[in-house]
Enzyme design. Structure first.
Site, mmCIF file in Angstrom:
data_model
loop_
_atom_site.group_PDB
_atom_site.id
_atom_site.type_symbol
_atom_site.label_atom_id
_atom_site.label_comp_id
_atom_site.label_asym_id
_atom_site.label_seq_id
_atom_site.Cartn_x
_atom_site.Cartn_y
_atom_site.Cartn_z
ATOM 1 N N LYS A 16 48.298 30.418 42.988
ATOM 2 C CA LYS A 16 48.803 30.663 41.629
ATOM 3 C C LYS A 16 49.676 31.910 41.686
ATOM 4 O O LYS A 16 49.190 33.032 41.798
ATOM 5 C CB LYS A 16 47.689 30.907 40.621
ATOM 6 C CG LYS A 16 48.223 30.952 39.175
ATOM 7 C CD LYS A 16 47.402 31.807 38.234
ATOM 8 C CE LYS A 16 47.825 33.230 38.185
ATOM 9 N NZ LYS A 16 49.173 33.484 37.563
ATOM 10 N N GLU B 58 43.256 43.322 46.340
ATOM 11 C CA GLU B 58 44.222 44.396 46.611
ATOM 12 C C GLU B 58 44.746 44.815 45.258
ATOM 13 O O GLU B 58 45.505 44.085 44.621
ATOM 14 C CB GLU B 58 45.333 43.892 47.539
ATOM 15 C CG GLU B 58 46.128 45.018 48.193
ATOM 16 C CD GLU B 58 47.268 45.511 47.331
ATOM 17 O OE1 GLU B 58 47.085 46.580 46.692
ATOM 18 O OE2 GLU B 58 48.311 44.864 47.272
ATOM 19 N N CYS C 243 52.490 49.201 44.509
ATOM 20 C CA CYS C 243 51.110 49.683 44.430
ATOM 21 C C CYS C 243 50.863 50.892 45.323
ATOM 22 O O CYS C 243 49.981 51.699 45.045
ATOM 23 C CB CYS C 243 50.133 48.553 44.766
ATOM 24 S SG CYS C 243 50.422 47.776 46.364
ATOM 25 N N GLU D 269 47.612 54.582 36.914
ATOM 26 C CA GLU D 269 48.765 53.972 37.565
ATOM 27 C C GLU D 269 49.800 53.610 36.510
ATOM 28 O O GLU D 269 49.518 52.864 35.577
ATOM 29 C CB GLU D 269 48.340 52.734 38.339
ATOM 30 C CG GLU D 269 49.482 52.119 39.136
ATOM 31 C CD GLU D 269 49.036 50.951 39.992
ATOM 32 O OE1 GLU D 269 49.455 50.869 41.152
ATOM 33 O OE2 GLU D 269 48.250 50.113 39.492
#
Length: 472
Positions: free
Chosen positions: A170, A245, A279, A379
């Protein structure tokens, strides 16, 4: 282009009548649509993957690697098309799309295509009176993000295929178009029906259907911490393996003896790569208090290199963010930084001059950021860099580790051995020393809330294996 989903070796209509619009973030124009997907699509895809599993797992490793080699060749042959697609889909500047978004997946796929090396990595071993064998974990659900859409697909699918697993993918609904190119390449490579399947759609529908499915043996997810936590919770009901992750808030520790100009230049480039939508972005620059002003001067001068513009133009270094929601989120963090007392060195929350259309954010630098500020803890995923100061090396390490994340970091020093010693003290999955380059054969993954499990190289291959001991 993508009006269907790919299941059991062919293109088929989705059970869902709904579609998702794909928007070019530079123009805000709809450039395509993809099926919204349905739970029943996932059921059919998983059933196809389950039927294909035994035959694929029994296929010799060298032959499986041959298919991955064909996929790598297809990625290479279509690299220009892939780069253009990701520029239109994500907003990545053309040069970065070519050098990273299109080229890195080829490198990663090729790293898993060496039949002899992969056979050796999966070979049986003797431990005392036990024969230790590695077997494929089974049907893998791969759920991938929008920021490096093709790289994250290849980093999951290639090792899963080599290990002998079958896959249901997906892709992110925000930037799905390169996934469709990948499915075309897989089809052209001639993989047996059902070994690879693609179902587009949203996380709450298609993603959760994959995570909860009793015939999915493992979920490999890359994305936000919130979504990763939800995947883990949904998958827990069937006690399947979950590899995550997730995000990062990575420190760039510049020690007092470092070449400050080189460290600042590299740190700025890292923090702004892909518009900061990375990231591993080094978004916290830690400098000695005595070199704070020098670092700010270097950053101010360095910002001139980061041209904001149309991502299709070769000179552009920073394109738009991927969506209106992401743009608004990043601007909100900039406002929060100002409200909490950080010093705005450059940038800000207003749109870049001349960019009333497109999801653009000014490249922004804050100084005098303290570890308790929101912009130092959460973040942001945009072109926002925070400068923090320290007095001692121990304080620098403490600030670097004072985060719920642990994905990446960097250390700079004139003494490489000393920098390496400091790198050992930082709780992160990968640490660059003096600008050490990314290694696609090294393990990639994080500590703490940056996730669990590792991708890439032999470590990534191990993620898709079960280990069995046969006592004799």
């Amino acid at each position: 282009m993508p009006e269907r989903i790919y299941i059991d070796g062919g293109w088929t209509a989705s059970a869902s009548p709904e579609t998702i619009e794909v928007v070019n973030p530079a123009t805000e124009q709809v450039i395509d649509t993809v099926p919204a997907g349905a739970k029943s699509d996932v059921d059919i895809a998983v059933a196809a993957a389950r039927r294909a599993f035994d035959g694929w797992a029994a296929t010799p490793v060298e032959k499986r690697c041959g298919y991955v080699a064909a996929i790598a060749a297809g990625l290479s042959e279509r690299s220009e098309e892939i780069a253009r697609t990701i520029t239109a889909d994500v907003g990545t500047p053309a040069k970065i799309a070519e050098l990273v978004q299109a080229a890195l997946p080829v490198t990663v796929a090729r790293s898993f295509s060496d039949g002899a090396a992969m056979a050796a990595a999966l070979a049986d071993t003797e431990v005392g009176n036990s024969l230790v064998v590695r077997e494929p974990v089974g049907v893998v659900g791969a759920i991938t993000p929008w920021n490096y859409p093709l790289h994250q697909i290849v980093a999951k699918v290639a090792p899963a295929l080599v290990a002998g697993c079958t896959v249901v993918l997906k892709p992110s609904e925000v930037a799905p178009l390169s996934a469709y190119l990948f499915a075309e390449i897989v089809h052209d490579a001639g993989l047996p029906a059902g070994v690879f399947n693609l179902v587009s759609g949203t996380g709450p529908v298609v993603g959760e259907a994959i995570a909860e499915h009793p015939d999915v043996d493992m979920v490999s997810f890359t994305g936000s911490g919130r979504a990763g936590s939800r995947v883990s919770a949904v998958a827990a009901a069937t006690v399947k393996r979950v590899a995550l992750e997730l995000g990062g808030k990575s420190p760039n520790v510049i020690l007092p003896d470092a070449d400050l100009a080189a460290a600042v230049k590299a740190g700025l480039g890292n923090a702004y790569l892909n518009g900061g939508q990375t990231c591993t972005a080094l978004t916290r620059m830690l400098v000695h208090r005595g070199r704070r002003d020098e670092a700010v001067e270097l950053l101010t001068a360095g910002l001139a290199r980061f041209t904001v513009g149309d991502p299709a133009e070769p000179a552009t270094r920073i394109g738009p963010l991927v969506s209106a929601a992401q743009r608004d989120r990043v601007r909100g963090y900039i406002e929060k930084g100002l409200a909490e007392g950080a010093t705005l060195v450059a940038g800000g929350s207003l749109p870049p001059e001349g960019f009333d259309t497109g999801f653009y954010v000014r490249p922004t630098v804050f100084a005098d950021v303290t570890p308790d500020m929101t912009i130092a803890r959460e973040e942001i995923f945009g072109p926002v860099l925070s400068v923090l100061t320290y007095d001692t090396e121990d304080e620098a390490v403490a600030i670097a580790n004072d985060t719920s994340y642990g994905l990446a970091a960097a250390v700079w020093s004139a003494d490489t051995a000393h920098a390496t010693a400091v790198a050992r003290r930082i709780r992160a999955g990968q640490v660059e020393v003096n600008g050490g380059v990314f290694n696609p054969l090294a393990p990639f993954g994080g500590y703490k809330q940056s996730g669990n499990g590792r991708e890439l190289g032999s470590f990534g291959l191990e993620e898709f294996c079960e280990v069995k001991a046969i006592q004799r």
